[in-house]
Design a protein around this motif. Structure first.
Motif, PDB file in Angstrom:
ATOM      1  N   PHE A   1       0.869  -1.165   0.000  1.00 23.01           N
ATOM      2  CA  PHE A   1       0.000   0.000   0.000  1.00 23.01           C
ATOM      3  C   PHE A   1       0.903   1.211   0.000  1.00 23.01           C
ATOM      4  O   PHE A   1       1.799   1.260   0.823  1.00 23.01           O
ATOM      5  CB  PHE A   1      -0.947   0.038   1.219  1.00 23.01           C
TER       6      PHE A   1
ATOM      7  N   LYS B   1      -4.639  10.941   0.357  1.00 18.47           N
ATOM      8  CA  LYS B   1      -4.644  10.040   1.503  1.00 18.47           C
ATOM      9  C   LYS B   1      -3.385  10.243   2.330  1.00 18.47           C
ATOM     10  O   LYS B   1      -2.307  10.447   1.785  1.00 18.47           O
ATOM     11  CB  LYS B   1      -4.699   8.584   1.042  1.00 18.47           C
ATOM     12  N   ILE B   2      -3.554  10.150   3.653  1.00 18.13           N
ATOM     13  CA  ILE B   2      -2.412  10.085   4.560  1.00 18.13           C
ATOM     14  C   ILE B   2      -2.499   8.741   5.261  1.00 18.13           C
ATOM     15  O   ILE B   2      -3.517   8.425   5.879  1.00 18.13           O
ATOM     16  CB  ILE B   2      -2.447  11.203   5.619  1.00 18.13           C
ATOM     17  N   ALA B   3      -1.462   7.937   5.158  1.00 22.67           N
ATOM     18  CA  ALA B   3      -1.478   6.606   5.756  1.00 22.67           C
ATOM     19  C   ALA B   3      -0.338   6.484   6.754  1.00 22.67           C
ATOM     20  O   ALA B   3       0.825   6.685   6.403  1.00 22.67           O
ATOM     21  CB  ALA B   3      -1.337   5.538   4.670  1.00 22.67           C
ATOM     22  N   GLY B   4      -0.672   6.202   8.010  1.00 19.37           N
ATOM     23  CA  GLY B   4       0.357   5.921   9.000  1.00 19.37           C
ATOM     24  C   GLY B   4       0.728   4.448   8.917  1.00 19.37           C
ATOM     25  O   GLY B   4      -0.132   3.600   8.692  1.00 19.37           O
ATOM     26  N   SER B   5       2.013   4.159   9.081  1.00 24.77           N
ATOM     27  CA  SER B   5       2.416   2.762   8.942  1.00 24.77           C
ATOM     28  C   SER B   5       3.632   2.496   9.793  1.00 24.77           C
ATOM     29  O   SER B   5       4.548   3.319   9.882  1.00 24.77           O
ATOM     30  CB  SER B   5       2.723   2.465   7.473  1.00 24.77           C
TER      31      SER B   5
END
Lengths: 333, 333
Positions: B134, B259-263
């Motif tokens: 992702f 989109k902002i995705a923390g991972s």
């Protein structure tokens, strides 16, 4: 043709029905003789002067049409005059005729009334896009929906009950709409005025949170939404009715592997919108035809009473969709 | 067994090699005799007392191992004693023996040295997860990578050049590392001290922005990252070295469908981590074996010089990975 006009941006009373030039479909476009359209919240914002239509689209209000094919532009071979269609338009639906891209139209299922057909495109496609196309809510995963009796929210509940029947659905609403929201299929309803919803979600999910949140409030809900979101969960933001700017804790977002996705339908390029509509049609049209999903028509106004229709939406007194009947000669019920 | 220990949290000098009990593999686990491990930035944060290992994992530092199978727990049938393996551990890699979940180990390709094998798991899997699992960077889509000569960033460049050769890669670095970053395969290098990187991105992309950003800085870069991000783009956040709290403009995020995705990799449940590693192995192991991707070993320290190894990382003087040689009896080059 007749169309809803306004001399200047302003309140609902500024709207009136007058004469406007009939538009002409360009290559790949279709002229639709509009039977019904419906009121969507962005129409209010546009009426007030704060949401101009995308370049090239009509300045007349209205984001979706149901009607018959009146004419087709160059290269449109698969639609015949008189066919019943419903679809998205960048603007111009509050009128006798509107131009749509052919790939933004779908057939109206035989079992649907004209009033129902006016209630499908903007709200059900928005809900489908932002729950099932991304993030891809799976059956059994939980969702938190805001917006009580609003068009997108009632459509979202309908779609979830049909597509992910095992998913717990938590829905916020004002007190007098809780029962109707529950009857639509919410697993748990939350009176957002009487409760801090994130506290309720925390308790109901034993601290786990929900997998997906569909939100149109924005800044005022950001902290509570992120508190309500499970690890690996996604918050989809489709409106900012509660403000634009908010503080974000990036460490929490990272450690909990959460996503925030902004999404809006109208300004997308025609091709992208066509792909979204095609995915929607493939999964949902048969459910509409079988009446496993029946759009919720709150009230039908003749086009001439468009100001009253806008006032009803502004009062939030509606539950489901507010329809405008453009062609007074047909039975739309 | 010997292991890196510390009497209390603190600077690099607090680390020393002492004696610790050899761990025992539980069901589904493997005891690895460690030949090499490597230093990752989270090790520094853990050494300082700010990044405790997940519950159940060793308190000893170290997130990845390369070594041989020494023993297996119940239910592990597909690994034989002496096999060369590399993998992720929740902790405990700075030691003669470490316990790993069987599904978190991969075979070491024959063509790889022990030093190289110590450099694969944490950085390449992090880069693969956050670019290709992702958001799913496609060939031709553009990416902005921060972090110059760091382990994750150099791995990200390697993976992009092998998997998406047509993608424009914009990479920020400090001035004296620009040439080496360009030689690794960056399309454009940006001296982040001399330039506001979002201005450079704006110019290089004619205002369009990039499709994916991989960021470990967090708050200090949030506004510039979102300015650099294209419509429909994704910002993946894997670190917060530049602060935790930042103001977010939700209207912009929505209108630009971003989109902002923390991972983060380490705290994920073992099963989820196993799935991530399996996807990585399926796509990348053959590239490592063919030496189309060769991990970048900056310097190899004997385990006894672990303090010097940490000091090197803290000085940011390295380019690529800093390896610790645990088994001094083998040639690891």
């Amino acid at each position: 043709m007749k169309a809803v006009l306004q001399k200047e941006f302003g309140p609902a009373e500024a709207l009136y029905v007058g004469a406007a030039p009939t538009p002409t479909p360009g290559p790949g476009q279709v002229l639709v003789q509009v039977v019904t359209t419906s009121v969507n919240r962005p129409d209010i914002v546009q009426r007030e002067g704060n949401y101009p239509p995308p370049q090239g689209d009509s300045n007349v209000l209205g984001l979706e049409v149901a009607g018959t094919v009146a004419d087709v532009g160059e290269g449109v071979d698969d639609l015949k005059g008189g066919e019943r269609v419903m679809g998205l338009v960048g603007g111009g639906a509050y009128a006798e005729f509107a131009v749509a891209w052919a790939e933004h139209l779908m057939p109206v299922p035989d079992s649907m009334t004209w009033a129902e057909a006016a209630c499908v495109c903007e709200t059900y496609i928005t809900a489908h896009l932002n729950l099932f196309q991304f993030p891809g809510l799976e059956d059994g995963q939980s969702a938190l929906l805001h917006g009580g009796g609003g068009g997108v929210n009632t459509a979202a509940i309908h779609l979830c009950r049909a597509l992910v029947p095992a998913s717990p659905l938590y829905v916020t609403a004002s007190e007098h709409k809780l029962e109707r929201v529950a009857a639509l299929g919410a697993t748990h309803v939350i009176d957002y005025r009487a409760n801090e919803f994130s506290e309720v979600i925390k308790e109901l999910t034993q601290g786990r949170g929900v997998d997906v949140i569909l939100d149109h409030i924005g800044a005022a809900y950001l902290a509570s939404n992120l508190k309500s979101l499970a690890t690996n969960g996604t918050l989809v933001l489709i409106g900012v009715m509660g403000g634009v700017k908010a503080e974000l804790n990036l460490a929490q977002l990272m450690v909990r592997r959460q996503k925030i996705a902004g999404s809006v339908l109208r300004p997308r390029p025609p091709k992208e919108k066509g792909q979204i509509i095609a995915k929607f049609a493939a999964q949902v049209l048969n459910l509409l035809n079988d009446r496993r999903i029946v759009p919720l028509v709150d009230e039908i106004f003749p086009l001439e009473e468009v100001s009253r229709a806008h006032q009803l939406m502004e009062s939030s007194g509606h539950f489901g969709k507010i329809v405008l009947q453009v062609d007074s000669g047909l039975d739309v019920h």
